[in-house]
Scaffold this active site. Structure first.
Site, PDB file in Angstrom:
ATOM      1  N   ASP A 172      -9.218  67.823  27.338  1.00  0.00           N
ATOM      2  CA  ASP A 172      -8.832  67.582  26.097  1.00  0.00           C
ATOM      3  C   ASP A 172      -8.124  66.309  25.832  1.00  0.00           C
ATOM      4  O   ASP A 172      -6.885  66.410  26.305  1.00  0.00           O
ATOM      5  CB  ASP A 172      -7.991  68.812  25.285  1.00  0.00           C
ATOM      6  CG  ASP A 172      -7.852  68.683  23.815  1.00  0.00           C
ATOM      7  OD1 ASP A 172      -7.148  67.787  23.607  1.00  0.00           O
ATOM      8  OD2 ASP A 172      -7.977  69.904  23.152  1.00  0.00           O
ATOM      9  N   HIS A 173      -8.386  65.267  25.221  1.00  0.00           N
ATOM     10  CA  HIS A 173      -7.627  63.887  25.655  1.00  0.00           C
ATOM     11  C   HIS A 173      -6.409  63.902  24.887  1.00  0.00           C
ATOM     12  O   HIS A 173      -5.640  63.243  25.169  1.00  0.00           O
ATOM     13  CB  HIS A 173      -8.641  62.724  25.184  1.00  0.00           C
ATOM     14  CG  HIS A 173      -8.878  62.756  23.603  1.00  0.00           C
ATOM     15  ND1 HIS A 173      -9.603  63.515  22.967  1.00  0.00           N
ATOM     16  CD2 HIS A 173      -8.175  61.615  22.913  1.00  0.00           C
ATOM     17  CE1 HIS A 173      -9.469  62.767  21.550  1.00  0.00           C
ATOM     18  NE2 HIS A 173      -8.410  61.890  21.467  1.00  0.00           N
ATOM     19  N   HIS A 178      -7.560  70.176  19.911  1.00  0.00           N
ATOM     20  CA  HIS A 178      -6.661  69.556  20.044  1.00  0.00           C
ATOM     21  C   HIS A 178      -5.642  70.071  19.120  1.00  0.00           C
ATOM     22  O   HIS A 178      -4.435  70.167  19.631  1.00  0.00           O
ATOM     23  CB  HIS A 178      -6.981  68.044  19.335  1.00  0.00           C
ATOM     24  CG  HIS A 178      -8.042  67.260  19.820  1.00  0.00           C
ATOM     25  ND1 HIS A 178      -8.441  67.259  21.076  1.00  0.00           N
ATOM     26  CD2 HIS A 178      -9.267  66.510  19.191  1.00  0.00           C
ATOM     27  CE1 HIS A 178      -9.536  66.513  21.448  1.00  0.00           C
ATOM     28  NE2 HIS A 178      -9.983  66.013  20.165  1.00  0.00           N
TER      29      HIS A 178
HETATM   30  C1  BG6 Z   1     -12.385  63.469  18.838  1.00  0.00           C
HETATM   31  C2  BG6 Z   1     -13.282  64.013  17.843  1.00  0.00           C
HETATM   32  O1  BG6 Z   1     -12.246  64.818  20.002  1.00  0.00           O
HETATM   33  O2  BG6 Z   1     -11.028  63.225  18.397  1.00  0.00           O
HETATM   34  C3  BG6 Z   1     -13.413  62.820  16.845  1.00  0.00           C
HETATM   35  O3  BG6 Z   1     -14.303  64.338  18.058  1.00  0.00           O
HETATM   36  C4  BG6 Z   1     -11.852  62.173  16.457  1.00  0.00           C
HETATM   37  O4  BG6 Z   1     -14.069  63.266  15.596  1.00  0.00           O
HETATM   38  C5  BG6 Z   1     -10.826  62.137  17.490  1.00  0.00           C
HETATM   39  O5  BG6 Z   1     -11.859  61.062  15.714  1.00  0.00           O
HETATM   40  C6  BG6 Z   1      -9.511  61.710  17.519  1.00  0.00           C
HETATM   41  O6  BG6 Z   1      -8.936  61.310  18.467  1.00  0.00           O
HETATM   42  P1  BG6 Z   1      -7.696  59.994  18.563  1.00  0.00           P
HETATM   43  O7  BG6 Z   1      -7.213  60.170  19.792  1.00  0.00           O
HETATM   44  O8  BG6 Z   1      -8.267  58.982  17.712  1.00  0.00           O
HETATM   45  O9  BG6 Z   1      -6.597  60.947  17.469  1.00  0.00           O
END
Ligand code: BG6
Length: 495
Positions: free
Chosen positions: A181-182, A244
């Site tokens: 989960d980044h 997230h």
């Molecule tokens: C991803 C989603 O996991 O996270 C995307 O699939 C979203 O739809 C993205 O745009 C958002 O990540 P960040 O790091 O740009 O907030």
């Protein structure tokens, strides 16, 4: 801990994720000397590349997407000498044997046996076939060395998530499975742990006696871009809330862990999910809001509505915005509302956690001195600004006793000189080191699905909602404002 020798097998090596995130992250780790001197990256894909055409493409990606800018010629030559490409049909067992021989070759050459990381940067329908074929390799059962990293979505609902977990756990031990989960790799998100548990100041007031409500808001100004096909089968709830946002909420709400051990931290997080109040009919009606964007103007340019985006059904009922109110039924958080919202094509890109404290028990100042009264608030801005600010009341300079809210700010930019690593750098390094703290465990994923299933089911069964209901570049549907306003609050935004 430094990583051991490592072989990275990237399934989907020719895809977007590898080009934008994985290779730039590995390259930056290499530049900063985090990689062991013995490492190899093997790109796996269907396209007919050879090593040099594959590497050429990756270089273009690094030049475009790496935080360190254009690649240095010599460093890139050194880094890319470790990259090879293997044309792969994931259905073909023979191709897995080729992978095995690459592994054996490095095992024979290197000073110690490497960690083997199978990174599945592919669509989830390929997970089962890849996992079952990997199971046939000798190296798969080596719990200490072989790891599998998978990207979301981890299932489409509770049932499919369980199926996926069952499949993976029939082949790998949980300690071999790294669910990315980044958000958990983002600096400010990790700082929640430091902030809460490395300071004596906050923990005593981190509960229902002092905190009035919590907000987690993750808004994006972009639309679905070229991911309409995927997104239309997903929606904001699956795409952002199930993973997230709930992961961030767990970090805000978890009990203090005993130590920094991966299992300990993940146990405390799953406790939060287990304590979250289930949505019954009344909560579904009163505590959830969904939205979908229509066309609009963004920075002077006309943008399409969601239903006109490529890959999206013309009468789609998929939500591009979701807001809801959660409760956590335990001693710490009883009756403290946690409001969350997320949406695409929102006026501002920002991810913020806002913790609002209760008001002073008695106001000693006359009402005219405190017109712009604001209860204490702690704002953790995850992005784009990376900061933590504590909002307090102070006396405005002057002969009169006039109060106004001021911010005590810790801003990353002003405090640290170095660039923060990208989330993927932190997470890939952890995967190489074998540290699962920032990865999702199978039971967390299932408990999060379990929590949102009633909302998903209700939204999918009641298609009568009139979409679109907010215009591009707005703050989402009006009902989202009403959701929080009826409790006397409003969504916090940074100026
Ligand atoms: C991803 C989603 O996991 O996270 C995307 O699939 C979203 O739809 C993205 O745009 C958002 O990540 P960040 O790091 O740009 O907030």
């Amino acid at each position: 801990i430094k990583p051991k020798p490592t072989i990275f097998m990237i399934f989907g090596g020719t895809g977007d994720l590898a080009e934008r995130k994985l290779i730039p992250a590995l390259y930056n780790l290499f530049l900063e000397n985090y990689m062991h001197k013995e490492f190899a990256i093997v790109g796996l894909g269907r396209t007919d590349y050879n090593d040099s055409s594959f590497i050429k493409n990756l270089l273009a990606g690094v030049n475009k997407f790496s935080r360190s800018g254009k690649a240095d010629k010599e460093k890139w030559a050194e880094f890319s000498s470790r990259i090879t490409y293997l044309r792969t049909d994931v259905n073909n067992e023979g191709d897995y044997l080729k992978m095995q021989s690459i592994i054996e070759k490095h095992e024979a050459e290197w000073s110690e046996k490497p960690a083997i990381i199978h990174y599945l940067a592919v669509a989830p329908n390929f997970f089962p076939i890849i996992a079952s074929n990997l199971a046939k390799l000798d190296s798969a059962s080596d719990c200490l060395r072989t790891r599998i990293v998978i990207e979301k979505p981890f299932g489409h609902d509770l049932e499919s998530a369980k199926e996926l977990n069952n499949l993976l756990s029939s082949i790998f031990a949980e300690k071999q499975i790294y669910r990315i989960d980044h958000y958990l790799g983002k600096e400010t998100v990790q700082n929640m742990l430091a902030f809460r548990f490395a300071n004596a100041l906050f923990e005593p007031i981190w509960n229902r006696n002092f905190i009035e409500h919590v907000q987690i808001s993750v808004t994006e100004d972009i639309g679905v871009e070229d991911r309409g096909g995927y997104y239309d089968g997903s929606g904001a709830l699956r795409d952002m809330v199930q993973n997230h946002i709930l992961q961030v909420l767990c970090l805000v709400a978890m009990e203090p862990p005993v130590n920094f051990d991966a299992e300990e931290i993940r146990n405390r997080k799953v406790d939060v999910l287990r304590a979250m109040r289930k949505f019954g009919t009344e909560e579904l009606r009163n505590n959830t809001v969904r939205g979908q964007y229509s066309e609009g103007w963004v920075k002077g340019e006309k943008v399409a509505g969601y239903r006109e985006e490529e890959g999206v059904n013309k009468d789609s009922n998929t939500e591009t915005f979701a807001a809801m109110k959660f409760f956590i039924d335990n001693w710490r958080w009883q009756n403290v509302p946690f409001y969350v919202r997320t949406g695409k094509r929102i006026h501002q890109k920002s991810s913020i956690i806002s913790i609002q404290f209760k008001d002073v028990p008695h106001l000693i100042f006359p009402s005219q001195s405190s017109e712009s009264w604001q209860q204490n608030r702690l704002i953790i801005s995850i992005q784009p600004e990376m900061s933590i600010r504590l909002q307090v009341q102070a006396k405005r300079p002057g002969v009169d006793m006039i109060l106004n809210p001021v911010d005590m700010v810790f801003n990353y930019d002003g405090t640290y000189e170095n660039d923060s690593p990208e989330a993927y750098e932190t997470l890939l390094l952890d995967a190489m080191k074998g540290d699962q703290t920032l990865f999702m465990r199978g039971d967390q994923v299932e408990t999060a699905w379990d929590l949102i299933m009633p909302v998903l089911e209700s939204w999918e069964s009641k298609k009568s909602i009139s979409f679109p209901n907010y215009s591009a570049d707005s703050w989402g549907p009006e009902t989202a404002e009403a959701l929080i306003a009826k409790d006397g609050f409003h969504w916090f935004t940074l100026p």
